[in-house]
Design a protein around this motif. Structure first.
Motif, PDB file in Angstrom:
ATOM      1  N   ARG B 181      -7.096  67.755  23.539  1.00 31.13           N
ATOM      2  CA  ARG B 181      -6.499  68.767  22.668  1.00 31.13           C
ATOM      3  C   ARG B 181      -7.577  69.636  22.014  1.00 31.13           C
ATOM      4  N   ALA B 182      -8.811  69.124  21.985  1.00 31.17           N
ATOM      5  CA  ALA B 182      -9.899  69.902  21.386  1.00 31.17           C
ATOM      6  C   ALA B 182     -10.350  71.031  22.298  1.00 31.17           C
ATOM      7  N   ALA B 183      -9.785  71.136  23.458  1.00 30.15           N
ATOM      8  CA  ALA B 183     -10.075  72.221  24.407  1.00 30.15           C
ATOM      9  C   ALA B 183     -11.581  72.339  24.635  1.00 30.15           C
ATOM     10  N   ASP B 184     -12.161  73.482  24.284  1.00 33.26           N
ATOM     11  CA  ASP B 184     -13.586  73.691  24.568  1.00 33.26           C
ATOM     12  C   ASP B 184     -14.512  72.989  23.592  1.00 33.26           C
ATOM     13  N   GLY B 185     -13.967  72.515  22.510  1.00 37.50           N
ATOM     14  CA  GLY B 185     -14.840  71.980  21.470  1.00 37.50           C
ATOM     15  C   GLY B 185     -14.698  70.479  21.321  1.00 37.50           C
ATOM     16  N   GLY B 186     -15.005  69.998  20.154  1.00 33.48           N
ATOM     17  CA  GLY B 186     -14.821  68.586  19.831  1.00 33.48           C
ATOM     18  C   GLY B 186     -14.219  68.511  18.443  1.00 33.48           C
ATOM     19  N   PHE B 187     -13.748  67.351  18.094  1.00 33.67           N
ATOM     20  CA  PHE B 187     -13.149  67.194  16.786  1.00 33.67           C
ATOM     21  C   PHE B 187     -14.210  66.900  15.739  1.00 33.67           C
ATOM     22  N   THR B 188     -14.016  67.487  14.579  1.00 35.51           N
ATOM     23  CA  THR B 188     -14.776  67.118  13.389  1.00 35.51           C
ATOM     24  C   THR B 188     -13.764  66.662  12.363  1.00 35.51           C
ATOM     25  N   VAL B 189     -14.061  65.548  11.748  1.00 34.63           N
ATOM     26  CA  VAL B 189     -13.108  64.976  10.810  1.00 34.63           C
ATOM     27  C   VAL B 189     -13.399  65.506   9.411  1.00 34.63           C
ATOM     28  N   GLY B 190     -12.357  65.886   8.678  1.00 34.58           N
ATOM     29  CA  GLY B 190     -12.532  66.403   7.328  1.00 34.58           C
ATOM     30  C   GLY B 190     -12.270  65.329   6.289  1.00 34.58           C
ATOM     31  N   ARG B 191     -12.413  65.697   5.037  1.00 34.57           N
ATOM     32  CA  ARG B 191     -12.139  64.785   3.927  1.00 34.57           C
ATOM     33  C   ARG B 191     -10.695  64.308   4.011  1.00 34.57           C
ATOM     34  N   SER B 192     -10.489  63.035   3.720  1.00 30.28           N
ATOM     35  CA  SER B 192      -9.144  62.480   3.876  1.00 30.28           C
ATOM     36  C   SER B 192      -8.269  62.722   2.652  1.00 30.28           C
ATOM     37  N   ASN B 193      -6.968  62.798   2.918  1.00 26.67           N
ATOM     38  CA  ASN B 193      -5.966  62.627   1.868  1.00 26.67           C
ATOM     39  C   ASN B 193      -5.716  61.130   1.766  1.00 26.67           C
ATOM     40  N   LYS B 194      -5.586  60.622   0.552  1.00 27.03           N
ATOM     41  CA  LYS B 194      -5.467  59.174   0.374  1.00 27.03           C
ATOM     42  C   LYS B 194      -4.258  58.832  -0.488  1.00 27.03           C
ATOM     43  N   TYR B 195      -3.469  57.892  -0.023  1.00 30.48           N
ATOM     44  CA  TYR B 195      -2.419  57.372  -0.901  1.00 30.48           C
ATOM     45  C   TYR B 195      -2.277  55.882  -0.702  1.00 30.48           C
ATOM     46  N   SER B 196      -1.560  55.259  -1.593  1.00 35.52           N
ATOM     47  CA  SER B 196      -1.391  53.809  -1.559  1.00 35.52           C
ATOM     48  C   SER B 196       0.087  53.479  -1.708  1.00 35.52           C
ATOM     49  N   TYR B 197       0.439  52.254  -1.341  1.00 37.63           N
ATOM     50  CA  TYR B 197       1.838  51.841  -1.517  1.00 37.63           C
ATOM     51  C   TYR B 197       1.917  50.362  -1.847  1.00 37.63           C
ATOM     52  N   HIS B 198       3.039  50.016  -2.453  1.00 33.80           N
ATOM     53  CA  HIS B 198       3.352  48.618  -2.792  1.00 33.80           C
ATOM     54  C   HIS B 198       3.960  47.982  -1.560  1.00 33.80           C
ATOM     55  N   GLY B 199       3.149  47.419  -0.709  1.00 33.99           N
ATOM     56  CA  GLY B 199       3.737  46.791   0.472  1.00 33.99           C
ATOM     57  C   GLY B 199       2.668  46.286   1.405  1.00 33.99           C
ATOM     58  N   ASN B 200       3.094  45.483   2.364  1.00 33.53           N
ATOM     59  CA  ASN B 200       2.176  44.884   3.330  1.00 33.53           C
ATOM     60  C   ASN B 200       1.662  45.934   4.318  1.00 33.53           C
ATOM     61  N   TRP B 201       0.426  45.747   4.791  1.00 35.96           N
ATOM     62  CA  TRP B 201      -0.199  46.721   5.692  1.00 35.96           C
ATOM     63  C   TRP B 201       0.569  46.893   7.004  1.00 35.96           C
ATOM     64  N   LYS B 202       1.287  45.880   7.423  1.00 32.55           N
ATOM     65  CA  LYS B 202       1.957  45.960   8.718  1.00 32.55           C
ATOM     66  C   LYS B 202       3.162  46.901   8.695  1.00 32.55           C
ATOM     67  N   PHE B 203       3.671  47.208   7.493  1.00 26.99           N
ATOM     68  CA  PHE B 203       4.768  48.184   7.430  1.00 26.99           C
ATOM     69  C   PHE B 203       4.304  49.521   8.018  1.00 26.99           C
ATOM     70  N   GLN B 204       3.069  49.878   7.725  1.00 25.94           N
ATOM     71  CA  GLN B 204       2.546  51.153   8.212  1.00 25.94           C
ATOM     72  C   GLN B 204       2.323  51.101   9.717  1.00 25.94           C
ATOM     73  N   SER B 205       1.845  49.964  10.218  1.00 23.19           N
ATOM     74  CA  SER B 205       1.633  49.820  11.665  1.00 23.19           C
ATOM     75  C   SER B 205       2.957  49.980  12.405  1.00 23.19           C
ATOM     76  N   GLU B 206       4.017  49.490  11.790  1.00 19.60           N
ATOM     77  CA  GLU B 206       5.344  49.610  12.411  1.00 19.60           C
ATOM     78  C   GLU B 206       5.895  51.022  12.270  1.00 19.60           C
ATOM     79  N   ASN B 207       5.647  51.626  11.117  1.00 23.21           N
ATOM     80  CA  ASN B 207       6.306  52.884  10.784  1.00 23.21           C
ATOM     81  C   ASN B 207       5.757  54.093  11.534  1.00 23.21           C
ATOM     82  N   VAL B 208       4.451  54.105  11.767  1.00 23.98           N
ATOM     83  CA  VAL B 208       3.836  55.303  12.348  1.00 23.98           C
ATOM     84  C   VAL B 208       4.326  55.551  13.776  1.00 23.98           C
TER      85      VAL B 208
END
Lengths: 162, 445
Positions: B181-208
């Motif tokens: 998808r980067a076509a002629d270039g490469g990806f550069t990663v920018g500063r992240s958006n960060k949030y947290s939740y009250h729950g087990n980490w596996k909920f996110q693995s399932e949800n995404v």
């Protein structure tokens, strides 16, 4: 003029606390920006922010909150109380003013307190600033910047407008 | 397959032809969680960073493997290494920032200093140590294995783990498509958006990779996006017959019928999976002309047939805690059994029209900021699951959607429709294999 500006600042906060979001949208100029930065020294066009909203994105934000039934993170709706102090007004000219102030925003998630993440309260603290411009005799916000002291870390959902 | 005794409390995953169950204990039992930190996070490969996050010698990034603090460093030779972020003297965390650049790593407690290669360089007042006190064996504890694939850097605390490419297996092909998808270039990663939740980490693995929930949880978001997209001249555009570009990350928003034609879920051996909408995805802030120019370039580089696979919306879950998505990388870390943080890194592409990069950054921010239109509502649901988990020790959850209609390929890939729970079954099968096996788990297929 100072008293007028301080009253404006209080009113903006009260409109948010009262969820009068359509009226809140009207406070901005058409080119007005609402910025909640992660790094307030960096360019928000190129770096992530918590919020960086022009008019359209503000409208989208408000619309999602009040125009389409519930969203899980605002069901029930958060209650906010803005406590404002340390207000400093600087008049640039007759029609342009900048104002700085501190805000403690207490957000309460109401509802059934026995559920995780409900019945909780958190304190968000921010150094805020606004640039105001008089448009047809009425003060409007050209830029509102809310620099949260907790901006560098993960935040629990913050979908109420502060 | 022999029928599992579904009444046994220690059986956490039940994988049967017509029924797939996961015990609630798998999410909220402290012993299971402690075992996960040892097995899941210490036995396989865990994402550390994108190469672009530490571009120059001396650059470092702090991250985690499970709950262990890890320092990723690019040393003076240009190689990337990772160490436990802990002084070998008396355990003090050396690094107190998320990113930075340094010539030496100096402990804030007694000023022991380490080279970027991890070697212990200096011990102040060392003459008070016995003759036998050597420095060679007191370098920073290195993450024993570190490998790259497609610009992604992974580490493993298991010195004998199979290669990263073996671990990624079928996912390699999808990482390649993502990079294309980067076509002629490469990806550069920018500063992240960060949030947290009250729950087990596996909920996110399932949800995404869950295509069953968006039209429910994100109804208000999609309804709003539809309204603004229709009102706006920048809506969908045909592009060389690839179909309409649909704004929004969960493109099921734009199809009322849940059995999304062309959309699918894919379960890969090794716990990885995809959620694919079968539609091109673009930022809702991109102009049609910029979007079209980009798609034309991808077609030009790869041909029309390949371009569709490259451009179509896809969430790729890399077991256990990494997702490669359109215009972003997401990684999540357990903070506690019921607390998780999620970092969403927008991607820039140096070959792209800068306005398109900006539009994509905005899209990531719009959706995945703590104030975003999409992610916080999942977080609210996760808190609600965490509440429900308190109910009973023996409750089991159902992940059987589409179980008897999977199309299984000879290579072991399983395919279902968009709303099927194929990805979740893939995740839990691999999770269970690791958690119940006395030996290292080999990946089939």
């Amino acid at each position: 003029m100072s008293r007028e500006i301080v009253a404006f600042v209080y009113r903006e906060a009260r409109l948010l606390d009262e969820w009068r979001l359509d009226e809140w949208l009207e406070l901005f100029t058409s080119d007005g920006v609402y910025w909640i930065p992660i790094d307030d020294k960096s360019d928000p066009e190129q770096n992530a922010s918590i919020i960086y909203d022009n008019k359209r994105r503000r409208e989208m934000r408000v619309d999602q909150l009040i125009g389409h039934g519930v969203r899980a993170s605002q069901h029930p709706r958060s209650e906010t109380i803005h406590i404002i102090g340390n207000v400093e007004v600087h008049e640039d000219d007759a029609d342009r003013v900048s104002v700085r102030y501190n805000a403690a925003i207490v957000e309460t998630r109401p509802g059934d307190w026995r559920l995780e993440a409900l019945g909780e309260q958190r304190l968000l603290a921010a150094r805020c600033s606004m640039r105001l411009r008089r448009v047809d005799g009425v003060w409007k916000i050209e830029e509102k910047k809310t620099v949260l002291s907790s901006r560098g870390q993960p935040l629990d959902p913050l979908t109420v407008i502060i | 397959m022999a029928r599992e005794d579904t009444t046994r409390d220690d059986v956490l995953v039940i994988d049967q032809p017509a029924e797939f169950l996961v015990a609630a204990r798998a999410y909220h039992d402290q012993e299971v969680y402690e075992k996960e930190l040892g097995r899941i996070f210490q036995s396989g490969w865990i994402y550390l960073c994108h190469e672009s996050e530490v571009p120059s010698p001396g650059d470092f990034k702090s991250t985690r493997i499970g709950v262990q603090p890890i320092l990723v460093v690019r040393d003076t030779s240009g190689a990337i290494s990772a160490f436990l972020n802990a002084c070998t003297h008396r355990g003090t965390a050396l690094c107190r920032e998320e990113y930075g650049n340094t010539k030496l790593l100096i402990c804030p407690y007694h000023a022991w200093s380490f080279k970027l290669s991890g070697e212990l360089l200096g011990v102040p007042d060392s003459d008070r140590y016995p003759e036998s006190f050597g420095t060679e064996d007191k370098g920073l504890v290195r993450v024993p294995r570190l490998e790259h694939y497609g610009g992604l850097v992974f580490g493993s605390l298991d010195a004998d783990v199979a290669s990263l490419e073996t671990f990624l297996g079928h996912a390699c092909k999808y990482i390649d498509l993502w990079n294309a998808r980067a076509a002629d270039g490469g990806f550069t990663v920018g500063r992240s958006n960060k949030y947290s939740y009250h729950g087990n980490w596996k909920f996110q693995s399932e949800n995404v990779v869950d295509g069953y929930h968006p039209h429910v949880v994100h109804r208000a978001a999609f309804s709003m996006m539809r309204k603004f997209a229709m009102a706006d001249a920048q809506a969908a555009e045909e592009a060389k017959g690839l179909g309409k570009a649909a704004p929004g990350s969960h493109t099921s928003a734009f199809v009322i019928d849940k059995s999304l034609e062309g959309g699918l879920t894919r379960g890969l051996p090794g716990g990885h999976s995809t959620l694919e909408a079968g539609m091109v995805f673009e930022s809702s802030f991109a102009t049609p002309s910029a979007s079209k120019a980009y798609m034309d370039r991808v077609v030009e580089l790869y041909g029309k047939e390949n371009a569709a696979s490259i451009l179509f919306n896809r969430h790729l879950l890399i077991f256990p805690n990494l997702a490669l998505m359109d215009h972003l990388i997401r990684v999540w870390h357990p903070l506690a059994i019921d607390r998780t943080e999620i970092l969403s890194y927008p991607l820039r592409n140096d070959a792209l029209d800068p306005k398109l990069n900006d539009a994509r950054l905005l899209d990531v921010q719009m959706n995945y900021s703590p104030a975003g239109a999409v992610a916080p509502d999942d977080a609210a649901i996760f808190a609600a699951i965490q509440t429900g988990l308190r109910s009973s020790q023996s409750a089991r959850f159902h992940l059987s959607r589409g179980i008897d209609q999977e199309v299984v390929s000879s290579t072991g890939e399983r395919v279902g429709v968009y709303s099927d729970e194929v990805p979740q079954r893939s995740f839990w099968r691999h999770w269970n294999a690791i958690m119940t096996s006395p030996e290292r788990v080999e990946i089939d297929g």
